[in-house]
Enzyme design. Sequence first.
Site, PDB file in Angstrom:
ATOM      1  N   ASP A 130      84.773  97.784  52.965  1.00 64.56           N
ATOM      2  CA  ASP A 130      83.679  97.943  53.920  1.00 64.56           C
ATOM      3  C   ASP A 130      83.610  96.730  54.848  1.00 64.56           C
ATOM      4  OD1 ASP A 130      81.556  99.182  55.118  1.00 64.56           O
ATOM      5  OD2 ASP A 130      80.231  99.118  53.377  1.00 64.56           O
ATOM      6  N   ASP A 160      78.691 104.780  59.157  1.00 61.44           N
ATOM      7  CA  ASP A 160      77.321 105.200  58.850  1.00 61.44           C
ATOM      8  C   ASP A 160      76.845 106.292  59.803  1.00 61.44           C
ATOM      9  OD1 ASP A 160      77.492 103.238  56.957  1.00 61.44           O
ATOM     10  OD2 ASP A 160      76.357 101.757  58.103  1.00 61.44           O
ATOM     11  N   GLU A 195      83.674  93.971  60.593  1.00 55.86           N
ATOM     12  CA  GLU A 195      83.309  93.921  62.022  1.00 55.86           C
ATOM     13  C   GLU A 195      82.377  92.747  62.323  1.00 55.86           C
ATOM     14  OE1 GLU A 195      83.323  97.951  60.136  1.00 55.86           O
ATOM     15  OE2 GLU A 195      81.834  96.330  60.099  1.00 55.86           O
TER      16      GLU A 195
END
Length: 799
Positions: A457, A524, A460
């Site tokens: 995950d 998401d 970024e």
Amino acid sequence: MKFTHGIWEDREHTTIHNAVEVASCSETATGGIRALCATRHVEHRGNTLNRATITLKVDAVAPGIISCSATHFRGTVSHEPRFELFPDADAHKKTQEEVAPKVTHNAGANTSTLSSHDLAATLDKNPKGFRLAFSNSSGTTGDALTAVGFHGLQYIVGPPSQSVPSPLDASTAIADPYYRRPASHGNKPYMSVSLDLQVGELVYGLGERFGPLTKNGQEIDLWNEDAGTCTLYTYKNIPFYWTNRGYGVFFDHSDVVSLEVQAERLAKVQASVQGEEIRWTVIHGPTPKEILRRYSDLTGHPPLPPAWSFGLYLSTSFITDYDEDTVNQQLDGMASRGIPVSVLHFDCFWMRAYTWTSFTFDPVNFPNPKDFLGRLHQRGVKVCVWINPYIAQESEVFEEGMEHGYLIKRLDGSVWQGDNWQAGMAVVDFTNPEAVKWYQGHLVKLLDLGVDSFKTDFGERIPWEDVRYHNGMDPRAGHNYYSLLYNRAVYDAIAGRRGAGEAALFARSATAGGQRMPVHWGGDCESTWPGMSQSLRGGLSLGLSGFGFWSHDIGGFIAEGARADLSPDPDIYKRWVQWGLLSSHSRLHGSHTYRVPWLVDDEASEVLAKFARLKNALMPYIFAQAVDCHRNGLPMLRAMVVEFPDDRTCHGLDEQYMFGDSLLVAPIFNARGTCEYYVPAGTWRGLLDGRERVGPRWVKEEFDNFHLPLLVREGRAILVGPPERPDYDWSAQLSKVVVGSAAAGSVIEVPVPSASKIGEFDGFVRVTVPSGGQGSHEVERTGSGNRPEVLVLGVDSHL
């Protein structure tokens, strides 16, 4: 980034130097062209003074691929990390031998042309006539593809006040509690190239973008950002686009590339970078499949994920409260309802709160993780755990990482830390080889404990101001590139311990080359009808950017407002399940609530069971398609334009897709169960209802929750096996070959993937259609497996 205000005025305090004409031109030692371009017309020697020049280089790097660079100052030291191009060295060596670049000069027209197989680049050397035109040299007339022409190649000096693209500004403001950019007092250099677009030309790619599939009219800054799927930002920015005129363009920059796709000049794609050089590569097709194959040759082909990864992932969800009993109850519930689960994913709270990432199971909820994971394996379930590249201050490994210099540092030598996400978290510096070994060492311990895969995950939220890397990498240019370093470290740890054939991630961030570490998922998404369609567009767009294997959060990750603590709307959940299990990879995952179907309604369990079992049964077809994706750089979930480039209606379709080359899927985006979708030319048969649809035409139909448009293409056959799990011996356990519409007397040959020699085929199933509509279909089998029964689709015979 825009530098003009209309066609007459430049932005205030902005100076633009356009390549106007070629001052000199020569051939290079590598068989390319080097041109010195003047930025004003040279009428006399005095015009060579006090004005910038641009050095243009054009080289053939592979058949049908021509790379270009334009440089202002060559003496500038750059710390921009560079992509690894042509990573398959043996294949590239072979293609290099086939390039045979050829430069020809036309004295009458005053042009020089570099040819690479079926692609040509022609430089106009006439006074005031600068133009670099790309054409399909295999045609009899040399079909024009695109060109860099008038005002198309620029060196630009921007003012200190030149705005920073908003995604970059947000990255610092969100992540860093202290640093704020000081006022700039120096001008900024930029290089820009604009490539022509023709009437009706549509632009695709540029990463996983959740808006319209075609990028015309959009302003895009290629900067990875954690912003959800309902915005214009994205987790996976890829500096590559292609168009329906038969070519693609790759920008060889890890730094942010700003693009105006018909958003500044309406007949151009303008790309700009801050710095003294811009590099771009033109890739000829002419078909979408050929463009994607050549792009994959350039940046890397997606490897085959392991067979088990194609089955259903069940996640614990994000901030739910779970332990061993919770996991066992959910797996028991799935089994009792006939829902096969391939992978159990543990999200963040397998570790203690405040410690992410600590690489240690919470001892309260999981007192003996090795035994527990062993029992999961006895169920036939693989294990995936969540990680990220951040080390919280409370993590057991923080001190070690800080002491040994494994964490990104501020310019003063202290460790960069922030509170956004985990309190006091630092970021692993993957440019430090020792930090990579350290991080991988913790992963290997988890693999030895029984973990099979990692959800990588984030990647970024990486600081880019007031920081320095171990190897001196430019932090801004390394922002997107960080995702490569992070995912490569994790992927290699799995491959090194388990073998390349067992390596699979569930990654969120990526840039060019990231397709070499599958699988990726969409991030998401909202649990809404628009959220579902945004996810589909993101997956299609990423597939058009060179990524083969992709997933999304079935049912949606986040709900709106007061609904955050509720399960997904039953209609949304069941419709999402349908196409979620008709994606290359399939995961049930949410935020506040579990995604087990019995929390939605009773019918949801039946729907999930049907489509999870259907996907497993389709694995002989799916894995054969996966091999094709691996070899040719194609996406499993592919936009209609890839398969039907000559059908103009297909060029903009982004609410349906082809699952491989033989199955059309049209998800349903409403509670009524109605679906309006387009059927290309031919006679198509429903895999689930056997009904016939004849194209080309639009079809509007209504479906219950157990059906959706899932059509078999004319002249194709689908191999089917048992539905219990995805990783069986496909060759030995074939049960059916499902045949759609086919011409009388035709022969359909379907490859059978080998389960023992992954990536190869174990012969074919050959179906002969009876002539004149009389008699039965004949089935032959080559290879070592069994001969399946034939199922001819009809209203009374279907899956």
